[in-house]
Design a protein around this motif. Sequence first.
Motif, PDB file in Angstrom:
ATOM      1  N   MET A   1       0.842  -1.196   0.000  1.00 57.33           N
ATOM      2  CA  MET A   1       0.000   0.000   0.000  1.00 57.33           C
ATOM      3  C   MET A   1       0.878   1.247   0.000  1.00 57.33           C
ATOM      4  O   MET A   1       0.558   2.250  -0.633  1.00 57.33           O
ATOM      5  N   LYS A   2       1.979   1.155   0.685  1.00 59.75           N
ATOM      6  CA  LYS A   2       2.914   2.304   0.748  1.00 59.75           C
ATOM      7  C   LYS A   2       3.395   2.657  -0.650  1.00 59.75           C
ATOM      8  O   LYS A   2       3.382   3.811  -1.061  1.00 59.75           O
ATOM      9  N   GLU A   3       3.815   1.627  -1.400  1.00 60.13           N
ATOM     10  CA  GLU A   3       4.282   1.860  -2.760  1.00 60.13           C
ATOM     11  C   GLU A   3       3.199   2.501  -3.608  1.00 60.13           C
ATOM     12  O   GLU A   3       3.431   3.440  -4.348  1.00 60.13           O
ATOM     13  N   LEU A   4       2.010   1.953  -3.466  1.00 51.82           N
ATOM     14  CA  LEU A   4       0.915   2.460  -4.301  1.00 51.82           C
ATOM     15  C   LEU A   4       0.592   3.907  -3.954  1.00 51.82           C
ATOM     16  O   LEU A   4       0.299   4.718  -4.822  1.00 51.82           O
ATOM     17  N   MET A   5       0.619   4.186  -2.655  1.00 47.12           N
ATOM     18  CA  MET A   5       0.270   5.534  -2.226  1.00 47.12           C
ATOM     19  C   MET A   5       1.282   6.555  -2.721  1.00 47.12           C
ATOM     20  O   MET A   5       0.975   7.732  -2.878  1.00 47.12           O
ATOM     21  N   ALA A   6       2.469   6.083  -2.974  1.00 48.30           N
ATOM     22  CA  ALA A   6       3.512   7.006  -3.417  1.00 48.30           C
ATOM     23  C   ALA A   6       3.360   7.376  -4.888  1.00 48.30           C
ATOM     24  O   ALA A   6       3.951   8.332  -5.357  1.00 48.30           O
ATOM     25  N   ARG A   7       2.588   6.610  -5.602  1.00 43.76           N
ATOM     26  CA  ARG A   7       2.488   6.860  -7.044  1.00 43.76           C
ATOM     27  C   ARG A   7       1.497   7.978  -7.344  1.00 43.76           C
ATOM     28  O   ARG A   7       0.319   7.909  -6.979  1.00 43.76           O
ATOM     29  N   GLN A   8       1.981   8.973  -8.027  1.00 44.79           N
ATOM     30  CA  GLN A   8       1.149  10.139  -8.329  1.00 44.79           C
ATOM     31  C   GLN A   8      -0.035   9.760  -9.225  1.00 44.79           C
ATOM     32  O   GLN A   8      -1.157  10.228  -9.026  1.00 44.79           O
ATOM     33  N   ASP A   9       0.215   8.881 -10.222  1.00 40.06           N
ATOM     34  CA  ASP A   9      -0.863   8.537 -11.160  1.00 40.06           C
ATOM     35  C   ASP A   9      -2.022   7.865 -10.433  1.00 40.06           C
ATOM     36  O   ASP A   9      -3.192   8.134 -10.705  1.00 40.06           O
ATOM     37  N   LEU A  10      -1.690   6.997  -9.477  1.00 36.11           N
ATOM     38  CA  LEU A  10      -2.767   6.312  -8.759  1.00 36.11           C
ATOM     39  C   LEU A  10      -3.519   7.300  -7.874  1.00 36.11           C
ATOM     40  O   LEU A  10      -4.742   7.221  -7.723  1.00 36.11           O
ATOM     41  N   LYS A  11      -2.777   8.200  -7.326  1.00 33.99           N
ATOM     42  CA  LYS A  11      -3.417   9.205  -6.486  1.00 33.99           C
ATOM     43  C   LYS A  11      -4.426  10.003  -7.303  1.00 33.99           C
ATOM     44  O   LYS A  11      -5.537  10.268  -6.863  1.00 33.99           O
ATOM     45  N   GLU A  12      -3.997  10.333  -8.523  1.00 34.85           N
ATOM     46  CA  GLU A  12      -4.906  11.101  -9.378  1.00 34.85           C
ATOM     47  C   GLU A  12      -6.151  10.301  -9.728  1.00 34.85           C
ATOM     48  O   GLU A  12      -7.247  10.822  -9.781  1.00 34.85           O
ATOM     49  N   ILE A  13      -5.913   9.027  -9.953  1.00 35.25           N
ATOM     50  CA  ILE A  13      -7.072   8.192 -10.292  1.00 35.25           C
ATOM     51  C   ILE A  13      -7.992   8.070  -9.076  1.00 35.25           C
ATOM     52  O   ILE A  13      -9.208   8.177  -9.182  1.00 35.25           O
ATOM     53  N   TYR A  14      -7.375   7.891  -7.932  1.00 33.64           N
ATOM     54  CA  TYR A  14      -8.182   7.672  -6.741  1.00 33.64           C
ATOM     55  C   TYR A  14      -8.942   8.936  -6.359  1.00 33.64           C
ATOM     56  O   TYR A  14     -10.128   8.888  -6.024  1.00 33.64           O
ATOM     57  N   PHE A  15      -8.267  10.053  -6.448  1.00 34.52           N
ATOM     58  CA  PHE A  15      -8.922  11.281  -5.980  1.00 34.52           C
ATOM     59  C   PHE A  15      -9.393  12.186  -7.105  1.00 34.52           C
ATOM     60  O   PHE A  15      -9.962  13.235  -6.872  1.00 34.52           O
ATOM     61  N   GLY A  16      -9.112  11.785  -8.335  1.00 32.62           N
ATOM     62  CA  GLY A  16      -9.488  12.636  -9.453  1.00 32.62           C
ATOM     63  C   GLY A  16      -8.372  13.605  -9.746  1.00 32.62           C
ATOM     64  O   GLY A  16      -7.568  13.928  -8.882  1.00 32.62           O
ATOM     65  N   ALA A  17      -8.346  14.019 -10.983  1.00 35.66           N
ATOM     66  CA  ALA A  17      -7.235  14.879 -11.400  1.00 35.66           C
ATOM     67  C   ALA A  17      -7.372  16.279 -10.812  1.00 35.66           C
ATOM     68  O   ALA A  17      -8.489  16.738 -10.629  1.00 35.66           O
TER      69      ALA A  17
END
Lengths: 298, 244, 436, 601
Positions: free
Chosen positions: D585-601
């Motif tokens: 989860m730590k790795e995933l949370m660090a990824r900007q692209d996933l963050k954008e997908i999760y929270f919207g651009a």
Amino acid sequence: MHLISAAGASPSLVLQLVVSGVVLGSFYALLGMSVSVIYSTTKVFHFAHAFVYTAAAYVALGTASVLGLPIVLAIVIGLIAAVVLGVTIELVVYRSMRRSGASSLGIFLASLGISIAGPNLIQIIFGPDGRNLPVGNPTLYTVGTVTFTTWDIVTVVVSWVLIGGVLAMRRSRWGLASIAVSANRELSAAVGISPQKIYVYAFAVGSLLIGSAAILFTLNQAATPNMGLQPVLFGFIATFLAGVGNQKTAPLAGFVLGMVVSLSGIWLSQTFQTAVIFGLLFVALIVRPQGIFRKAAV
Amino acid sequence: MERSEKAQATTDRLVASNLVCGYGKHSVLHDVSLTVGAGEIVTILGHNGAGKTTALKALFGLLPLQSGVVIHDGQNITKSSTASRVRGGMSYTSATSAIFRDLTVRQNLELGAFTVRDSKVRAERLARIHDLFPVLKDRGSAVAGRMSGGQQRLLSIGLALMSGAELMLLDEPSLGIAPSLVTELFESIRALSRDAGLSVVLVEQNVGAALPISDRVYYLRAGEILLSESADEARARDDWWELF
Amino acid sequence: MTVSTFISRARRFTAAAAVAALAVGLASCASSDSGTAAACDGDTAINGIFGEGGEAGGQGVTVKVGMLLAMTGSGSSYGEVMSNGAKLAAEQILAACGPDFEIAIGDHESGSVPAAVAAARKLISQDGINVLQTSFGGVSEAIIPLVQQNKILTLQGGGTSPGQIGKDYLWNTRQLFADPSIPGGLAWVAQTYPEATKMAVVGTLENGINAQTKLIPEIWPEVAPGGTVVLNEQHEVGLTDFGQIIAKIQSAEPDVIWIFEQGGDNATFMKALRRAGVTAPVVSSETGGEEVCKLAPEEFDTVIALGENYDVANPNPFNEQFVTEYKDAYGKNPDIFAANYYEEMFVFWELVNRVVADGGDPTSGEQLQAALAADPTFQSVYGGSADEVGTMSIDEETHLPVKPMGAYTIKDCQLTQVATITEVDEGGDPFSGVSK
Amino acid sequence: MEYYADIAIQIMFLMMLALSLNLLVGYTGETSMAQAAFYGIGAYTVGLLTMPVAVAGLEIATSSGVAGGAGWPFWPAVLISILVSAAVASAISIPALSRVRGEFLILMTLAFQLVTTQLMGSLTSITGGTFGLTPIPPMTFFGQSLIKPSQVVIVVGIATVLTFVFCYRLGESPFGRVLKGIREQETAVRAVGKGTVLPKVIVFGVAAGVAGLAGALNASYYQVAAPQSFNLDVSILAIAVVILGGVANPVGTVVAAILLGLLNPVLDALVGAEASAWRGVIYGLALVLVMRYRPQGLVPEHQGPLRFLRRRRRRNAPAVAAAATTRAPRDGAPDATPGAPGAVPSGPAPEVVLKVEGMSKSFGGIKAVSDATFDLTRGQITALVGPNGAGKTTLFNLITNAITPDQGAVTLNGTSITGLSISEIARRGMARSFQDGRLFERLSAIDNVAMAIPDQRAENPFILTVRPLYVKKRERAVRQSALECLQLVGMHADAETLVADLSYGDQKLVAIARLIATGADVLLLDEPTSGVDPSAVEHVIDVISDLRAAGKTICLVEHSVHMVERLADRAVFLDQGRVLAMGSMKELMARQDLKEIYFGA
């Protein structure tokens, strides 16, 4: 045992049965509409409808023959009684049960209770014998070999006028609201429709229709305390064959049912008819539980 | 909360205090208070199951409150029916069943204005919505459930607007529609708020789309308000994961 | 419905409601009706016919009579008149210094087999009846094992059915629907409507079923030159929609229609038939029934009834006093059912006398039946003349009565005899038994 | 005397009929309007079998012209009657029960009832038509023909007592537990590895068999079988008895049958001729009032003297051994329970237990899941994360075949389980929980868990009947195991509490205990902490960690990133039905692209 009728399919018989089928089908269409209006909107398996039917007939003939009121007035009073009874059952029994979180099965069982108690009460008051509405004899019309009476015409016309009326009312404010409630109860509430009121409306309309059917029946036949069960069953059959919640096709299903019942007389003795009709229903419900007039859900 | 209680009493369209509610034994909101000003767009953020949808339903009266008070335009509506809330200018758009799928677009919109008795007003509103979302005019006789997800979403907004709502409760309007449409949709919500003084409570998971049009943000976690801040502050955040 | 019946219904309703509200849980023993006449004087009109009573006349003997009747349901009007007739007889017999016939009534709910069996069991075990009067075909067949096992002499005056013929302990005093009446009836139809060849037969799945499916198709071609049965339709009891059957009748175009309908079905059918414009003559094996007259008076006037009929105007002295007393007691003329159950009670009396005379036990069904079989001829309200009491005899083999049979026209629910029919001898001239 | 015996017999017939119907209405939750039809089938069967054989010239003269019967002795005929009723009911119930429920079933059974009654009246040459089949020979007992009610009452009394004991024991048995589970949550029963169609078919047959027995005795007592004894009114009366008495409680049925049965003679005495109409009014109104004010009936499900005794005994019986972590041995094998809690994880560490490949599903053109591929490693917790609507729960449904995938394959422990039913998958070692719990609310916690224990041969009603002692012993072991599972989640103190009376958090724990009880190796947990009181969440987390420690492979859908971070060894990031990334989860949370997908651009 005479399973197969000896009559054979002569053209005159077929024609006569088609005409009887139209009359019977119109009557069943009205029953189907009545049950469907209530069931599709409220999802109440309203077995007590049988009592409403019986009560309409008995109130009409009671006021006509006991109080001596003119027949038209007596019929109107009978219809009012049906509406009042139907709405009262909704308000006093179903609504309070819904509030206390009763299951739909529980509501059905209460409804079943009413459908047992009601007709028995009528029997205690009026006695078990058949009773006629004091209307005169109808005129007989003969076209070729086919015959029909004024009451047949009245039955067909009144049934379809009422059905047409209900379908036309679907465009009205109330009609639209009831469509909305049957389609999506929560969203209806969200747009400001009160489902409670719509339920009352559905019970009023449905009861008016079943009351009318009862009056049409008593024009021709004697009313008996147990007269209600069969028509309401046929109403439910039409509703379920049409596909639950499909108000527009319920009368059509009822009509087809009436035609099938009538035309089956070409080959079938009356003693096996109920068995065949309910047997078909049994099979239809297994094969197409979503209804014969409804495409399978995507 | 920055603003004083007094100021809220006069300018706030909606004040909800200490809401507690849930489904049977399943308690979802533990103690939620929030305010929405006139013309303000307030977004509730939080992970799934945090109680966002429940909060909207509680505000709209679809769920009975165990305790708490809801005041709309100075009126205590805690015990009012949803129908009277609609008449009072509130609307609610659910995330999952926001339209009548079996009815036509036109019937949907008509039903949206069910509480409006004046047919002239209804016609005006319909015209305005047709202006706003021309597709709803073009596909007026289409069965709503057969339209694309995006069109259904537009219809749900149109349906809510038809009631003449001044306060819209929107549950995930972006759900299931293409990103380009999301932006467009949110722009029109912003425009309505700016031009017509519409207040909006927005529940969104698409933080990126919601924040640009929001005035304020509440973070909800496990049925409690974790934090409340202005949208500007929220936009500046880099630790959203922490809040979810 | 008349106002008075409505009011009486309403009264019964309130009374019953009050009773039910008062106490549920008090099971008291069922009340039994018994003749409550004052001390006898041995000088009544009945004494004039049956002798002066006293010890030889069974005085002091108490016989419990069960009646299995339709007290509720569609045939309850039958039950009422049947019990009226029997009660009147019991009172007269007691007043004439005869035995005390205590009547207990069981309800078979207008033909419900389970109700009948339960009621019969109760009559036998609880009320301890010695003899029984039964009614309706199906239910009477169903209780045959019971009356045989308990040795209860049973008389059936309502209408027989093939299953009731020649059964131990069950004796018939009416031969309606019984096969022997069919040949004579058909012969009479053939004679009356010489042009008629096509016959339609319609009936319920009840008493007439055997006659309908077997006898008529067999005999009609024999008695009517070129005769055929063009339609043979059966239906369940209580049918309301005769549309289909009538369509078949219309299509078959019969010259004459023979019906085996009972009670309300009779009225429903006749109404539907005449309303559909079918004018063919209708011959019915039913000669009685108030309900029919109430529901379809006009239509029923077009029916010709075949069978034995009870004639109110019969001047036979037994009948004359019966009609007078009956009218005094119930305010209207007796009908065939009142008459049959009335005279059955006198059959019981006669049998009691015979058993007493032989020094036997007059409450033993076995001995009563033996007395009946020894000489099955009894005085009757049927037949006879102004000077002479009529007689009825019951066939030892078939247990069917020999009573004058007739064809009747109906006007305002009153039957007028137009012909007399006697049983047709096998192999004999089918017309020999018919006289105008 | 004879009169009272007769009344007693009538009441006992009603009792037997209602007891049999209660198996359906009460335990299984299926309303049948056709119970009187099976009652009648039993009656006609015994009639046709016992009536004397037709001899030429000596035929039985009935109006209907029924020639005669098979001339069988009474008791063998009764046995056949039971079997015929049961067989007809089972045959009918297979299509009816597997496809329709609720109102449809009511309408269908109603149709069957009406068809049966009409055929009884119309098939005159077989049934005797409306006159009925008569005379049926009286019943015999040790060679004695019984005619008097005072004699018959003994036989019928014995039959009624046996019926009561049978229905009571069946209802309280493991089989009855499965039935109640079906009543409460049919999908949950399947999810713990039990089939639901077969038990329903069996109970339909069993209930009809009991009704058939009552019908056979009825016909021999009255010596007649006629349609009116077995019509819709009788079915409705039986329903009224069950409902008034209280569903799923044979004691209530007995009480109500006595009350309604006594109405007949009482009303007879009070209102005479109108007794039957009054009876209709009274029991009709009683039905309305009971449903309105006391839907649980006079004697509710969890009450009654027998129940009380039983519960006290039970409480004393299986004491929890404080450290009991091993489970009771199953039949035959000493301990074959796969991955029992507490067992040491076996095999080398990184081992793929579940492989999901190319899973796809569209709903009306919208791709809910598209080409999802991932796998689960033994002894690890894998979380499915992603924004709302990413398809996480749908993926659960596809893996367990609750929804049929358009494409894709699932392999469990090296064997393909693609296309297997959810219950079969559970039996193969993978079980799932539901977001909303889906517990059996009107059952105790321990019954909820016991339901999930696999391979209960005592759930077979046949074994139940022929080997009662074995069943008793076996059931004790099952309850012990269930108690241990509850102990693992810390809920053993509430074992006898009805689930409906537990807090939501406790309910979630019971759901996990139920999942453990399946013995499955792979557990799919759908939002195990959602809606749980914050104070109780820690406990749920501990339980899940313990499960991992015990060697279970776990996959969970969880929205709280916090929870995932704390619990999961690995996360699978989903968006719009596609697997976008896998890792901690730590790795995933660090990824900007996933963050954008999760929270919207």
